[in-house]
Design a protein around this motif. Structure first.
Motif, PDB file in Angstrom:
ATOM      1  N   ILE A  49       0.841  -1.205   0.000  1.00 17.60           N
ATOM      2  CA  ILE A  49       0.000   0.000   0.000  1.00 17.60           C
ATOM      3  C   ILE A  49       0.870   1.247   0.000  1.00 17.60           C
ATOM      4  CG2 ILE A  49      -1.720   1.322   1.300  1.00 17.60           C
ATOM      5  CD1 ILE A  49      -2.790  -1.288   2.403  1.00 17.60           C
ATOM      6  N   LEU A  50       1.868   1.265   0.875  1.00 15.37           N
ATOM      7  CA  LEU A  50       2.750   2.426   0.948  1.00 15.37           C
ATOM      8  C   LEU A  50       3.467   2.648  -0.379  1.00 15.37           C
ATOM      9  CD1 LEU A  50       4.346   1.914   4.492  1.00 15.37           C
ATOM     10  CD2 LEU A  50       2.449   3.410   3.869  1.00 15.37           C
ATOM     11  N   ALA A  51       3.968   1.561  -0.943  1.00 14.06           N
ATOM     12  CA  ALA A  51       4.713   1.677  -2.202  1.00 14.06           C
ATOM     13  C   ALA A  51       3.818   2.194  -3.329  1.00 14.06           C
ATOM     14  CB  ALA A  51       5.307   0.324  -2.572  1.00 14.06           C
ATOM     15  N   GLU A  52       2.590   1.684  -3.384  1.00 19.61           N
ATOM     16  CA  GLU A  52       1.667   2.090  -4.449  1.00 19.61           C
ATOM     17  C   GLU A  52       1.434   3.594  -4.447  1.00 19.61           C
ATOM     18  OE1 GLU A  52      -3.058   1.555  -5.704  1.00 19.61           O
ATOM     19  OE2 GLU A  52      -2.174   0.251  -4.160  1.00 19.61           O
ATOM     20  N   TYR A  53       1.239   4.162  -3.280  1.00 22.06           N
ATOM     21  CA  TYR A  53       0.906   5.583  -3.217  1.00 22.06           C
ATOM     22  C   TYR A  53       2.140   6.476  -3.156  1.00 22.06           C
ATOM     23  CZ  TYR A  53      -3.921   4.156  -2.760  1.00 22.06           C
ATOM     24  OH  TYR A  53      -5.156   3.612  -3.012  1.00 22.06           O
ATOM     25  N   LEU A  54       3.218   5.991  -2.563  1.00 23.32           N
ATOM     26  CA  LEU A  54       4.449   6.780  -2.545  1.00 23.32           C
ATOM     27  C   LEU A  54       5.045   6.902  -3.943  1.00 23.32           C
ATOM     28  CD1 LEU A  54       6.121   5.486   0.743  1.00 23.32           C
ATOM     29  CD2 LEU A  54       5.375   7.838   0.294  1.00 23.32           C
ATOM     30  N   ASP A  55       4.888   5.861  -4.751  1.00 25.74           N
ATOM     31  CA  ASP A  55       5.427   5.891  -6.115  1.00 25.74           C
ATOM     32  C   ASP A  55       4.796   6.987  -6.965  1.00 25.74           C
ATOM     33  OD1 ASP A  55       7.146   3.841  -5.590  1.00 25.74           O
ATOM     34  OD2 ASP A  55       5.935   2.274  -6.542  1.00 25.74           O
ATOM     35  N   LYS A  56       3.618   7.438  -6.569  1.00 25.80           N
ATOM     36  CA  LYS A  56       2.929   8.481  -7.332  1.00 25.80           C
ATOM     37  C   LYS A  56       3.432   9.882  -6.980  1.00 25.80           C
ATOM     38  CE  LYS A  56      -1.341   5.725  -7.429  1.00 25.80           C
ATOM     39  NZ  LYS A  56      -2.769   5.674  -7.013  1.00 25.80           N
ATOM     40  N   LEU A  57       4.257   9.974  -5.934  1.00 23.91           N
ATOM     41  CA  LEU A  57       4.695  11.279  -5.443  1.00 23.91           C
ATOM     42  C   LEU A  57       6.130  11.561  -5.858  1.00 23.91           C
ATOM     43  CD1 LEU A  57       3.302  11.013  -1.798  1.00 23.91           C
ATOM     44  CD2 LEU A  57       2.186  12.039  -3.790  1.00 23.91           C
ATOM     45  N   PRO A  58       6.397  12.724  -6.387  1.00 22.69           N
ATOM     46  CA  PRO A  58       7.778  13.061  -6.764  1.00 22.69           C
ATOM     47  C   PRO A  58       8.647  13.267  -5.522  1.00 22.69           C
ATOM     48  CG  PRO A  58       6.339  14.967  -7.027  1.00 22.69           C
ATOM     49  CD  PRO A  58       5.451  13.804  -6.717  1.00 22.69           C
ATOM     50  N   GLY A  59       9.830  12.686  -5.554  1.00 22.38           N
ATOM     51  CA  GLY A  59      10.780  12.878  -4.464  1.00 22.38           C
ATOM     52  C   GLY A  59      10.371  12.245  -3.153  1.00 22.38           C
ATOM     53  N   SER A  60       9.529  11.234  -3.203  1.00 18.85           N
ATOM     54  CA  SER A  60       9.056  10.608  -1.970  1.00 18.85           C
ATOM     55  C   SER A  60      10.065   9.587  -1.460  1.00 18.85           C
ATOM     56  CB  SER A  60       7.711   9.920  -2.210  1.00 18.85           C
ATOM     57  OG  SER A  60       7.848   8.895  -3.181  1.00 18.85           O
ATOM     58  N   PRO A  61      10.078   9.326  -0.151  1.00 15.15           N
ATOM     59  CA  PRO A  61      10.994   8.336   0.410  1.00 15.15           C
ATOM     60  C   PRO A  61      10.521   6.912   0.131  1.00 15.15           C
ATOM     61  CG  PRO A  61       9.572   9.192   2.127  1.00 15.15           C
ATOM     62  CD  PRO A  61       9.261   9.983   0.886  1.00 15.15           C
ATOM     63  N   GLU A  62      11.387   5.960   0.409  1.00 15.19           N
ATOM     64  CA  GLU A  62      10.991   4.559   0.336  1.00 15.19           C
ATOM     65  C   GLU A  62      10.015   4.263   1.482  1.00 15.19           C
ATOM     66  OE1 GLU A  62      11.818   2.243  -1.993  1.00 15.19           O
ATOM     67  OE2 GLU A  62      12.661   3.979  -3.048  1.00 15.19           O
TER      68      GLU A  62
END
Length: 481
Positions: free
Chosen positions: A193-206
């Motif tokens: 879940i975290l990866a799915e939504y973080l991947d949509k954000l520029p410059g987001s952390p792992e």
């Protein structure tokens, strides 16, 4: 000593019952060991221990305790901020900020909020950063998340994600946890879940770094054990889930939960948050509750009160507002036309009291009378009794009088007061009022909780909680009776 914390956080009622039975077994097995179990009231009531235990409830903070907490809290934070330097300046600043917060609490009528220790702490945190506090709960949580996700990280020296970006990850996570009926989770379980939504954000952390950053700002998410995480408080999860439901138009989740007792207990706070979210339409939720009551011909007090929360906090279509009003007015129809009209105009002020009286729940009605009068007065006081609105006192008295068939009510107590020689004037020394008070106490048998089987004038008894002869004399001489 054995401490078992968070009993109510076991979401499944069957699992909770098994744990209750296990605790009973341990208590019997180790009779010389002290056991302390903490729980929200509802969670324990559904699966209480069989062994007789002393049950203690955390009481709301008193005004004095609130005042002491805020001043002490600000003294501590100001000293920490200055690393112990210039203590006199820290003391002056702390007093200024504490006085400012206390004034805002008074001006915004947030007494119910700040009597809760957790919410008081969060309000103080918000005030420290924002210099002002919001009046509505949903706005308060919005401010809290601004403080936790943006202001605190910057204070600690690193640049956080923009608040909308962080929420776009946390909201679906919170909703997924709510749907699974859990509060604790492992990193492995939520990584997709975290990866799915973080991947949509520029410059987001792992994903793992994202959790670590949240921990760094004083536990928005708390690493409880080596592998378990949870939101620092369940209401954070509930608030975020409500935002996601509104954003993704998934109100059907809440409608389904309304039709199942176990689900309702789990989702109720999320429903309350949802109703207060801007642009969230609560019409379908109110409609579900009203239709259920009409179909079953049995009123569910908890659900109707929840519907009133939707009515007051959210967007509800006019036809459903009217349906809810008609449903709630039913137990008030016993009143005379003038009293009924007034009670209807101030709904839901008297719905709960009328329901308790209609169903013969005398103890609950007595407690509700105390609470209603306290809310109207803004806290019990002699002046508050003197200034108590006549229409409200008339409605309360008439509800008691009519549902008890003339046995209970303030007007009945007034009759007894006069019968035993009391005067409707306290006088200079108050001796006559004191004598009448003692006599009324005996006639009404106030020394014993008899409820429905009680003698004439036994109920209601709000002044047993608060007052003495002067207060009772003032109430019984009120022009509203």
């Amino acid at each position: 000593m054995i401490l078992l914390d968070g009993f109510d956080e076991v979401a499944d009622a069957t699992d909770r019952q098994h744990i209750s039975e296990w605790v009973d077994h341990q208590i019997n097995k180790y009779p010389n060991t002290a056991f302390i179990l903490t729980s929200r009231p509802l969670g324990y009531q559904e699966a209480p221990l069989k062994k007789k235990m002393q049950v203690l409830e955390i009481q709301p903070l008193t005004p004095k305790q609130i005042n002491e907490f805020i001043h002490s809290w600000y003294i501590t934070t100001e000293h920490q901020r200055r690393a112990g330097k210039d203590p006199e300046l820290a003391k002056r600043k702390a007093k200024q900020k504490a006085d400012s917060l206390l004034k805002q609490i008074e001006d915004r009528n947030l007494s119910e909020f700040v009597s809760n220790p957790l919410l008081l702490t969060l309000i103080a945190e918000s005030h420290r950063f924002e210099k002002r506090i919001p009046t509505r709960k949903v706005e308060l949580y919005q401010t809290i998340f601004q403080v936790m996700l943006v202001d605190r990280p910057r204070e600690k020296g690193f640049e956080p994600l923009p608040l909308p970006h962080s929420l776009s990850v946390l909201q679906p996570l919170a909703l997924a946890l709510m749907q699974q009926g859990i509060t604790k989770f492992t990193f492995e379980a939520v990584e997709p879940i975290l990866a799915e939504y973080l991947d949509k954000l520029p410059g987001s952390p792992e994903p793992f770094e994202f959790l670590k950053e949240l921990q760094a700002v004083d536990a928005l998410i708390d690493k409880d054990k080596e592998a378990d995480y949870e939101f620092a408080h369940k209401t954070f999860q509930e608030y975020l889930a409500a935002l996601e439901i509104q954003k993704t138009n998934q109100q059907h989740i809440l409608r389904t939960a309304l039709q199942n007792k176990k689900e309702l207990d789990w989702w109720q706070e999320t429903m309350r948050f949802y109703a207060a979210v801007p642009d969230a339409d609560s019409t379908a939720l109110v409609q579900t509750i009203v239709q259920e009551s009409e179909t079953s011909r049995k009123l569910n007090l908890e659900k109707v009160l929840l519907a009133w929360h939707f009515y007051q906090e959210g967007l509800v279509a006019a036809d459903q507002k009217q349906s809810l009003l008609e449903l709630s007015n039913e137990p008030l129809k016993i009143l005379e036309p003038a009293d009924f009209q007034y009670a209807q105009d101030v709904q839901p002020r008297y719905f709960k009291l009328a329901h308790y009286l209609q169903t013969g729940q005398w103890y609950a009605a007595d407690q509700e009378t105390y609470e209603v009068m306290k809310r109207i007065m803004g806290g019990w006081s002699l002046q508050g009794i003197k200034d108590f609105p006549c229409p409200d006192l008339s409605v309360i008295d008439q509800l008691w009088l009519k549902y008890s068939q003339g046995k209970f009510g303030f007007s009945v107590q007034k009759q007894i007061w006069v019968e035993v020689g009391g005067k409707l004037d306290y006088g200079k020394d108050g001796q006559a009022a004191t004598d009448a008070y003692d006599a009324l106490w005996g006639v009404a048998n106030w020394s014993t909780n008899l409820w429905g089987a009680a003698p004439r004038g036994h109920l209601p008894r709000p002044l047993l909680v608060y007052g003495l002869s002067r207060e009772l004399c003032t109430l019984l001489s009120h022009p509203g009776l």
